[in-house]
Write a protein that holds these residues in place. Sequence first.
Motif, PDB file in Angstrom:
ATOM      1  N   UNK A  35      -5.922-100.026   5.767  1.00 42.79           N
ATOM      2  CA  UNK A  35      -4.603 -99.488   5.415  1.00 42.79           C
ATOM      3  C   UNK A  35      -4.726 -98.475   4.273  1.00 42.79           C
ATOM      4  N   UNK A  36      -5.506 -98.820   3.254  1.00 36.90           N
ATOM      5  CA  UNK A  36      -5.726 -97.885   2.145  1.00 36.90           C
ATOM      6  C   UNK A  36      -6.383 -96.607   2.651  1.00 36.90           C
ATOM      7  N   UNK A  37      -7.449 -96.767   3.426  1.00 35.54           N
ATOM      8  CA  UNK A  37      -8.184 -95.607   3.940  1.00 35.54           C
ATOM      9  C   UNK A  37      -7.288 -94.638   4.707  1.00 35.54           C
ATOM     10  N   UNK A  38      -6.281 -95.171   5.390  1.00 36.34           N
ATOM     11  CA  UNK A  38      -5.383 -94.353   6.208  1.00 36.34           C
ATOM     12  C   UNK A  38      -4.100 -93.947   5.491  1.00 36.34           C
ATOM     13  N   UNK A  39      -3.953 -94.340   4.243  1.00 37.58           N
ATOM     14  CA  UNK A  39      -2.727 -94.054   3.500  1.00 37.58           C
ATOM     15  C   UNK A  39      -2.679 -92.611   3.017  1.00 37.58           C
ATOM     16  N   UNK A  78       0.824 -95.678  -6.056  1.00 37.85           N
ATOM     17  CA  UNK A  78       1.976 -96.566  -6.199  1.00 37.85           C
ATOM     18  C   UNK A  78       2.571 -96.906  -4.832  1.00 37.85           C
ATOM     19  N   UNK A  79       2.702 -95.905  -3.976  1.00 34.28           N
ATOM     20  CA  UNK A  79       3.266 -96.130  -2.639  1.00 34.28           C
ATOM     21  C   UNK A  79       2.403 -97.110  -1.848  1.00 34.28           C
ATOM     22  N   UNK A  80       1.093 -96.944  -1.886  1.00 38.02           N
ATOM     23  CA  UNK A  80       0.218 -97.881  -1.190  1.00 38.02           C
ATOM     24  C   UNK A  80       0.362 -99.280  -1.770  1.00 38.02           C
ATOM     25  N   UNK A  84       3.736-100.508   0.954  1.00 39.96           N
ATOM     26  CA  UNK A  84       3.043-100.644   2.233  1.00 39.96           C
ATOM     27  C   UNK A  84       2.818-102.137   2.496  1.00 39.96           C
ATOM     28  N   UNK A  85       2.140-102.451   3.566  1.00 38.26           N
ATOM     29  CA  UNK A  85       1.819-103.850   3.886  1.00 38.26           C
ATOM     30  C   UNK A  85       0.956-104.495   2.800  1.00 38.26           C
ATOM     31  N   UNK A  86       0.343-103.691   1.939  1.00 43.50           N
ATOM     32  CA  UNK A  86      -0.440-104.233   0.825  1.00 43.50           C
ATOM     33  C   UNK A  86       0.412-105.127  -0.072  1.00 43.50           C
TER      34      UNK A  86
END
Length: 154
Positions: A35-39, A78-80, A84-86
């Motif tokens: 998820x981070x990698x694609x954020x 911050x958004x990630x 996000x699902x994080x």
Amino acid sequence: MIYHLAQINIAKMLAPMDSPIMADFVANLDRINALADDSPGFIWRLQGEEENATALRVFEDNYLIVNMSVWSSIDALFAFTYQSAHKEIFKRKKEWFSKMKEMHMACWYVPQEHEPTTEEAKERLAFLNANGETPYAFTFKSKFVAADAAKFRP
């Protein structure tokens, strides 16, 4: 010069990574890293052979794990982290990690194309703990910009 935002965060595990206590954290690790990698705004993250940083020993305490990454901006990070699902995993941190007395997260600006080292990150975190938030090392609470950091001399 173009700058990006680097960050380190550390956590003290309640048990070894292969224990039942940590099982759900481990089960979600690849998904959250992907998820981070694609954020939007993600640039780089520290990885070991397992494609995450959990096995890397940056501190002398074997129960301390580290996460380091570089983002295009503090807003992207911050958004990630919180939008996000994080955030669902983040809300569960007490299941896997103990509360830390000192700051466990630091941000700072790096020149574009620079991959921060673990020593650099440890120094920024130590500076934040010793001096509070400055343009040299800060958290989400202080929205310093790269120009602030360029002028600041620790």
